[in-house]
Design a protein around this motif. Structure first.
Motif, PDB file in Angstrom:
ATOM      1  N   ASP A  84      -6.901   9.119   6.569  1.00  0.00           N
ATOM      2  CA  ASP A  84      -6.386   7.809   6.778  1.00  0.00           C
ATOM      3  C   ASP A  84      -6.429   7.284   8.162  1.00  0.00           C
ATOM      4  O   ASP A  84      -5.619   8.159   8.942  1.00  0.00           O
ATOM      5  N   TYR A  95      -0.052   2.249   5.607  1.00  0.00           N
ATOM      6  CA  TYR A  95       0.817   2.500   4.296  1.00  0.00           C
ATOM      7  C   TYR A  95       2.002   1.577   4.529  1.00  0.00           C
ATOM      8  O   TYR A  95       2.641   1.787   5.661  1.00  0.00           O
ATOM      9  N   ASP A  96       2.777   1.166   3.430  1.00  0.00           N
ATOM     10  CA  ASP A  96       4.040   0.538   3.426  1.00  0.00           C
ATOM     11  C   ASP A  96       4.970   1.463   3.061  1.00  0.00           C
ATOM     12  O   ASP A  96       6.173   1.564   3.335  1.00  0.00           O
ATOM     13  N   VAL A 100       5.189   6.064   1.902  1.00  0.00           N
ATOM     14  CA  VAL A 100       4.612   7.471   1.574  1.00  0.00           C
ATOM     15  C   VAL A 100       5.586   8.213   0.928  1.00  0.00           C
ATOM     16  O   VAL A 100       6.665   8.288   1.079  1.00  0.00           O
ATOM     17  N   LEU A 148       0.707  -1.227   0.021  1.00  0.00           N
ATOM     18  CA  LEU A 148       0.107   0.071   0.136  1.00  0.00           C
ATOM     19  C   LEU A 148       0.917   1.195   0.146  1.00  0.00           C
ATOM     20  O   LEU A 148       1.784   1.406   0.727  1.00  0.00           O
ATOM     21  N   ALA A 149       0.720   1.997  -1.136  1.00  0.00           N
ATOM     22  CA  ALA A 149       1.455   3.354  -1.396  1.00  0.00           C
ATOM     23  C   ALA A 149       0.443   4.449  -1.347  1.00  0.00           C
ATOM     24  O   ALA A 149      -0.434   4.501  -1.809  1.00  0.00           O
ATOM     25  N   LEU A 150       0.944   5.593  -0.272  1.00  0.00           N
ATOM     26  CA  LEU A 150       0.351   6.799  -0.407  1.00  0.00           C
ATOM     27  C   LEU A 150       1.413   8.012  -1.176  1.00  0.00           C
ATOM     28  O   LEU A 150       2.363   7.979  -0.596  1.00  0.00           O
ATOM     29  N   THR A 195      -2.549   5.292  -3.555  1.00  0.00           N
ATOM     30  CA  THR A 195      -3.619   6.302  -3.495  1.00  0.00           C
ATOM     31  C   THR A 195      -2.785   7.576  -3.443  1.00  0.00           C
ATOM     32  O   THR A 195      -1.622   7.766  -2.881  1.00  0.00           O
TER      33      THR A 195
END
Length: 274
Positions: A104, A109-110, A112, A50-52, A73
């Motif tokens: 959030d 997340y993994d 940012v 998961l990347a932001l 995202t």
């Protein structure tokens, strides 16, 4: 804490302008795109991670992360930028948001990423703290800032021309320095305070290649908010003198195949959530 609220209004209004967003993506961001491979390498994400992408702009980092298989995202305060990002990276999710107050939950997340957004946030330390909050322990933050001006690079050329030939009464409201968070003496303590370890700095020798030596003037005036806020109100005479000085400085740079290479070096700052 200094009051940078007026600066925040200039930034929000400026990046909401579709013309500015389009000009940035077309011209200025040629240098920003050169940083994307290093962002992806430092992020170290893969399928399902998961990347932001904060301050995602028109989506160039999001596009690089999507190619790794990460679930991406993107968040930005500019509707114009988000519209461009959605068109360019349809497989990512994009939403309006404030980098200093994210919607959030904690620790999801993994990675940012913040591509050149830190100087456009009125209180960067709040954005770094929010990035840490939404990262899992061991997750990575990578952000980029243009390197402080050095002789012969784009920022030095354009702002020296403004200082020499511009109307100096035209000033931005007080805000964070455009290059402050590229300085290890600022970035290191800020990252530590926000909860990051394994602090590292990487330089990317990004650049523009231009056939018109006055083009950097246009890139700053039409495709940036800080530069535009200083250049657009100048009189036609002042603009002409500034552009001429920019062109003279660019013509002193190396030229190949009818194009000048104008350095726009970037600094990438990274750390691990602890």
């Amino acid at each position: 804490m200094a009051d940078f609220d007026a600066f925040a209004v200039v930034e929000r209004d400026g990046w909401a302008d579709a013309g500015t967003a389009t000009a940035y993506a077309r011209d200025f961001a040629q240098a920003a795109e050169m940083c994307v491979p290093e962002f992806v390498r430092l992020a170290g994400v893969g399928p399902g991670d998961l990347a932001l992408d904060l301050c995602c702009g028109h989506g160039i980092i999001a596009a690089g992360l999507v190619k790794t298989g990460a679930v991406v995202t993107g968040v930005d305060f500019s509707p114009a930028m988000l519209e461009a990002a959605r068109g360019a990276v349809p497989s990512a999710g994009f939403r309006t948001g404030d980098a200093m107050a994210l919607d959030d939950p904690d620790g999801i997340y993994d990675v940012v990423t913040i591509g050149f957004g830190v100087p456009h946030v009125p209180y960067p330390e709040k954005a770094l703290a929010e990035a840490r909050r939404v990262l899992r322990k061991g997750g990575r933050l990578i952000y980029s800032v243009w390197k402080a001006p050095e002789p012969g690079d784009a920022f030095a050329i354009v702002f020296a021309a403004i200082a020499a030939h511009g109307e100096t009464s035209i000033q931005l409201p007080p805000g964070p320095g455009a290059h402050d968070y590229a300085d290890s003496g600022v970035a290191g303590p800020a990252m530590t305070k926000a909860g990051f370890g394994e602090f590292a700095i990487t330089e990317v020798p990004s650049f523009w290649e231009v056939s018109d030596p006055g083009a950097p003037f246009d890139y700053f005036m039409n495709g940036t908010v800080r530069g535009g806020a200083v250049l657009r109100p100048q009189s036609a005479t002042h603009k002409a003198r500034i552009r001429e000085a920019v062109a003279e400085a660019v013509m002193a740079l190396p030229k190949s195949d009818g194009r000048w290479r104008v350095p726009v070096p970037a600094i990438l700052v990274s750390g691990t959530a602890i």
